[in-house]
Design an enzyme around this catalytic site. Structure first.
Site, mmCIF file in Angstrom:
data_model
loop_
_atom_site.group_PDB
_atom_site.id
_atom_site.type_symbol
_atom_site.label_atom_id
_atom_site.label_comp_id
_atom_site.label_asym_id
_atom_site.label_seq_id
_atom_site.Cartn_x
_atom_site.Cartn_y
_atom_site.Cartn_z
ATOM 1 N N LEU A 98 0.680 -1.375 0.130
ATOM 2 C CA LEU A 98 0.110 -0.315 -0.026
ATOM 3 C C LEU A 98 0.828 1.184 -0.202
ATOM 4 O O LEU A 98 0.183 2.331 0.121
ATOM 5 C CB LEU A 98 -0.722 0.048 1.338
ATOM 6 N N ASP A 144 22.920 -12.283 6.442
ATOM 7 C CA ASP A 144 23.207 -13.192 5.230
ATOM 8 C C ASP A 144 24.692 -13.065 5.254
ATOM 9 O O ASP A 144 25.206 -14.360 5.174
ATOM 10 C CB ASP A 144 23.070 -12.571 3.964
ATOM 11 N N MET A 150 8.225 4.518 5.974
ATOM 12 C CA MET A 150 8.589 3.285 5.170
ATOM 13 C C MET A 150 9.852 2.830 4.667
ATOM 14 O O MET A 150 10.626 1.984 4.523
ATOM 15 C CB MET A 150 7.349 2.951 4.248
#
Lengths: 144, 144, 144, 144, 144, 144
Positions: F61, F112, F97
């Protein structure tokens, strides 16, 4: 990523150039339209244009810019393809990288479509020819 | 897109090369670690590697291949950066384009990070050096 | 995302179809090569093929499949463009969605390139024609 | 890519429509919430919205536009799903393609989620219903 | 990018966990279905699954793996959302990063959809719970 | 997607924070520069920055915003990496965001690159620290 927050939005334009040096076999096949993979010039032109839209995602420190226009022109010369790309945007930073990326991806596509015919091709002379807009003003490469 | 459905999966490897010709100012700045945008060699190396993973989406007629490895090596020479990229995959078709794309995106990134210092840079000599695997067998460029 | 972990890898093929209904003005312009935005059939063909490679990212529950081949064929009929796309892969699940996506993106591109001439165009009849491979075996649409 | 550099930024809006024709089995399963792959309407709505954001990358000659809003509405009718998508942006060019792409990707998602139940589905009637903003002014499709 | 060329393809599975700590207001709104932005759990679940497919492009040194399955489960607890993601693939290297990325993107989506209600939310406890396949064998986190 | 069509464009800024808790072995390896996968801090910093540019495509969104700047700072503490990300844009909606995504992707990359050394790592405390611009005005987290 350079902070362009305080910079003004203005019209930006950049022109980049590059070439794919290759043998006659591939150039002739392109002119005759006999390359199995398709219409080399048209495909490369399109790939360059679409590639320009990816610039901000491929080049780590580039801003993503709202391109007003990308134009890719490919010419078939005696011993090479020449590629010219123009990019335009109203933005806070220049569109050189977009023009350069368009040339690069067009070059890669020409290479890819002909590599079964000619493995010796060399992509080169990729450089900025012109640049307008922004505080640094106009730039015109002298040794075009 | 060539139909590779009937081809065998085997180990593929390709090495590509390219360079960014530029003036001493930028090369010195990189060596001294004084380029404002960051660690040029490290960023370009990474961008090349990440770019290789995008090959199938950037070059229209390329298949998307499951890369086993991409290595990008960048050297600072007297008047240029040299870029070498190796790509590997177990696939039905070769990884030349992945190696070429890695070189290209690394070159674009070097250009981008230094263009405030040197606008005259030229990216060139992008070519395939080696290729192994597949029906056409081994290829070693003679005029490396 | 359906778990395909236990399924066998085998050859998959799917053919999808679709069309763009439109007036004579656009069709004639395409035939004459007078559409300002470029070679409609070639661009749409390419867009369809590239779009197929994005299927797994666009359709949420689709797996990302290693396509062996995508072919898009566009024909100019009296009152419409017909689009046929074939996708192939060695995979654990079918390639219907890849063929359907290729048709869709080719259709959108035809629409985009002609919308200045004809706003009334309708994209439709997008459906699966054939499917081979996998446990469910062969499917041939009857009302082609 | 049409040069929109000289065009004014203004509010743009577009509404597109499309449908997925299918049998009762799938429609009933969706209404009952018994489709294994999940909540069809919700997933398709989301996929359409996210797909709209990809328009400029999927459709070669589209500009990448800064969408202010995308709304996708899906209705379950007697023999089909109807899909309506509205896109809005302040931009130099229209958002028709964004609305059309939203409809398409929503349609593909509905198809994908139901193809195990109904292989005969047909996606169609994808068209522009309304368009506002820009020099060409308002457009309202008559044969809605 | 670690060279996985010499490694065997085998079945890989990984489970990751994470949570979004937040106040009652948001949790209640989600339970009541009154969040304006939509069905939080469903949207976040989907975003996580789609995000997993992007892992190899987001995490620089990750290989792009052919996922057989991604499952995201979200639970509403008293003071938080708990997110569990399972990823599976037949590959030469593990799918931990895919499971972790799914959790992360689901968490970001939950945050995004509720940030108008609760700005204090914290995403945390993101960790690997289980891992199977590959030379290093099974891993089960003890402090689950 | 909330309709931001009627909102004003103004300067937006957001700062997010997160951390990767881990054992000494990995932290020491990073400090010594002995991690096989490369320069962890530099790679993670870059991945975070590039990830921020993907926010609008990852979080369903979210609007796609034209970022003016993203900065990611990573510190090595006694028992963890701390990650701070700042995002800036002139936009109709906030950049929280983008800052959060930058932190997340940087965190995933740290994880990672070290997972062969330390599988027990936990990514957490991901939260918004500051926010400026927009109708809701300034926000400063109290329990930083």
């Amino acid at each position: 990523m350079v902070d362009v927050g305080g910079k003004e939005v203005n019209e930006r334009e950049a022109v980049a150039y590059g070439e794919v040096k290759c043998g006659r076999a591939y150039l002739d096949a392109v002119k005759e339209g006999s390359v199995k993979k398709g219409h080399v010039v048209e495909v490369a032109r399109l790939a360059g244009m679409m590639g320009a839209k990816e610039t901000g995602r491929l080049v780590p420190l580039c801003h993503v810019l709202p391109l007003d226009c990308v134009e890719v022109t490919i010419e078939i010369l005696d011993d090479r393809f020449s590629i010219t790309a123009k990019a335009k945007a109203c933005a806070k930073t220049g569109v050189e990288m977009e023009a350069m990326t368009a040339v690069m991806i067009a070059g890669l596509t020409i290479y890819d479509m002909g590599k079964a015919i000619d493995r010796e091709m060399v992509i080169g002379e990729v450089k900025l020819l012109e640049k307008r807009g922004g505080k640094s003003g106009e730039y015109l490469r002298e040794d075009k």
